[in-house]
Design a protein around this motif. Structure first.
Motif, short mmCIF file in Angstrom:
data_model
loop_
_atom_site.label_atom_id
_atom_site.label_comp_id
_atom_site.label_asym_id
_atom_site.label_seq_id
_atom_site.Cartn_x
_atom_site.Cartn_y
_atom_site.Cartn_z
N LEU A 176 -8.64 2.04 -12.98
CA LEU A 176 -8.43 2.03 -11.37
C LEU A 176 -7.43 1.15 -10.72
CD1 LEU A 176 -12.39 2.09 -10.53
CD2 LEU A 176 -10.66 4.23 -11.27
N LEU A 177 -6.64 1.95 -9.79
CA LEU A 177 -5.67 1.07 -9.00
C LEU A 177 -5.99 0.90 -7.67
CD1 LEU A 177 -2.64 -0.09 -9.08
CD2 LEU A 177 -2.08 2.04 -7.99
N SER A 178 -5.82 -0.16 -6.89
CA SER A 178 -6.01 -0.34 -5.43
C SER A 178 -5.05 -1.27 -5.07
CB SER A 178 -7.48 -0.99 -5.18
OG SER A 178 -8.44 0.11 -5.51
N PHE A 179 -4.62 -0.80 -3.82
CA PHE A 179 -3.50 -1.77 -3.15
C PHE A 179 -3.62 -1.62 -1.69
CE2 PHE A 179 -1.21 2.49 -3.24
CZ PHE A 179 -0.56 2.47 -1.97
N MET A 180 -3.11 -2.56 -0.97
CA MET A 180 -2.92 -2.66 0.43
C MET A 180 -1.47 -3.26 1.10
SD MET A 180 -6.44 -4.76 1.44
CE MET A 180 -6.11 -4.21 3.31
N VAL A 181 -0.99 -2.26 2.20
CA VAL A 181 0.16 -2.86 2.83
C VAL A 181 -0.13 -3.05 4.22
CG1 VAL A 181 2.70 -2.68 2.99
CG2 VAL A 181 1.48 -1.44 1.03
N ARG A 182 0.27 -3.86 4.93
CA ARG A 182 -0.15 -4.24 6.33
C ARG A 182 0.80 -3.27 7.24
NH1 ARG A 182 1.11 -8.80 10.38
NH2 ARG A 182 -0.44 -8.26 12.07
N ILE A 183 0.36 -2.71 8.23
CA ILE A 183 1.55 -2.44 9.18
C ILE A 183 1.67 -3.31 10.04
CG2 ILE A 183 1.58 -0.56 11.08
CD1 ILE A 183 0.03 1.36 9.68
N VAL A 184 3.19 -3.66 10.28
CA VAL A 184 3.80 -4.75 11.14
C VAL A 184 4.65 -4.34 12.18
CG1 VAL A 184 4.87 -6.89 11.28
CG2 VAL A 184 3.59 -6.41 9.16
N PRO A 185 4.26 -4.31 13.43
CA PRO A 185 3.02 -5.02 14.08
C PRO A 185 1.89 -4.07 14.31
CG PRO A 185 4.52 -4.49 15.81
CD PRO A 185 5.22 -3.93 14.71
#
Length: 360
Positions: A176-185
């Motif tokens: 399984l693969l999980s990831f995150m990227v924050r929206i800036v700002p």
């Protein structure tokens, strides 16, 4: 008054000590089979627990693919002013993306999950872009439950429409693969994937491409990209942001004319043919990450943005000559200019007949 101490010959002392030692040895020898059995069963139990921790949870498909699969992960930002014209950040800071954090893992681990509460690591990452606590959570899952296999990351992206690339390894028990990227700002918004299975039966998937949409981590109550910090108390669960939810005109993603938001990003995973050496904790020893600007595709949607105006002001004084009909005026102003063939702005001034208050 002194008593004579009996002196025992050394040969007798040796005999007594030897007899005592022999008795202890016989007792230990009789207990040895019990100790060996205990050690054997303890080893079996520990090995079983370690194996069970890697098995899929009940109802989850079992991956029987062989070997270690190496994947190329390409993240493409599609956050443009054309697709998302409302309150689009152009400076301090302009629209951009944080580092991407990805892990391959088993089914008993979640980096984040919709309708669940964000961990402290996810909170700090989505609100501030800080990675330390999230990384410690990933390491703990790997050490205590052996749930995490591969880890990878990319550098931040300085534009809303750019691309970054990395590689990550997966194993049959950690498919399984999980990831995150924050929206800036943003207050606490991000995009990502939770528990995407790269395996199907006894085969690794060759390519997977997924459109990404914004999520709210439920830890900050800001409505706009540039909202100041305002903690959500009590904390709410992670929810997907849509064109109508949160249902508030001030929300940066509020587009009531749309049924669905256009994708704000996309991820593409491609299985690599070549074999790679995987380092400690599944990290690529020489895993290169790249980041480069790209052009928006012709197929990207142009999201219509309707003009938004304020409410009417109060009526002004009625002006005119005595004995004649007077005029009074009220006004409103533009809150948001239209874009991409959105509804034009209505009249900003309205006039009405009246009787003059102070006629001359």
């Amino acid at each position: 008054s002194c008593q004579r101490r009996q002196v025992v010959p050394s040969s007798q002392r040796f005999t007594k000590n030897t007899a005592k030692t022999t008795t202890q040895y016989r007792i230990m020898e009789s207990l040895m089979p019990v100790y060996r059995s205990f050690t054997f069963f303890r080893t079996v139990i520990f090995l079983s627990l370690g194996y069970i921790s890697c098995l899929p949870l009940e109802g989850d498909p079992i991956c029987t693919a062989e070997g270690i699969a190496q994947y190329s992960l390409v993240f493409t930002g599609k956050w443009s002013r054309t697709a998302f014209p409302k309150q689009y950040p152009v400076y301090r800071p302009p629209a951009q993306w944080s580092s991407l954090i990805a892990v391959s893992h088993s089914s008993d681990y979640h980096m984040w999950q919709e309708a669940a509460y964000a961990s402290n690591g996810v909170r700090e990452f989505t609100e501030k872009g800080e990675l330390w606590t999230l990384m410690k959570e990933v390491e703990k899952a790997e050490e205590t439950m052996q749930s995490v296999y591969g880890f990878s990351s990319t550098p931040p992206i300085s534009s809303g429409t750019a691309q970054s690339k990395t590689e990550i390894a997966a194993h049959s028990r950690h498919s399984l693969l999980s990831f995150m990227v924050r929206i800036v700002p943003s207050p606490d918004w991000f995009v990502g994937v939770d528990s995407l299975d790269l395996c199907k039966g006894n085969q690794w998937k060759e390519e997977v491409s997924i459109d990404l949409y914004p999520y709210d981590a439920g830890t900050d109550s800001g409505f706009t990209f540039s909202s100041p910090n305002y903690a959500t108390v009590p904390q709410e669960t992670i929810t997907q942001i849509t064109a109508s939810s949160p249902s508030h005109p001030a929300n940066s993603f509020y587009y009531p004319r749309l049924k669905h938001l256009p994708p704000i990003a996309r991820v593409t995973l491609t299985k690599l043919k070549r074999s790679q050496n995987v380092g400690l904790f599944g990290i690529q020893p020489n895993g290169a990450s790249i980041s480069n600007e790209i052009q928006m595709e012709d197929s990207d949607a142009e999201t219509p943005l309707d003009c938004e105006v304020s409410t009417w002001s109060s009526w002004g004084l009625c002006r005119g000559k005595c004995g004649e009909v007077g005029r009074k005026i009220r006004t409103r102003y533009i809150r948001l200019n239209p874009a991409n063939d959105g509804a034009p702005c209505p009249n900003l001034e309205e006039e009405e007949e009246c009787e003059p208050d102070n006629c001359v």
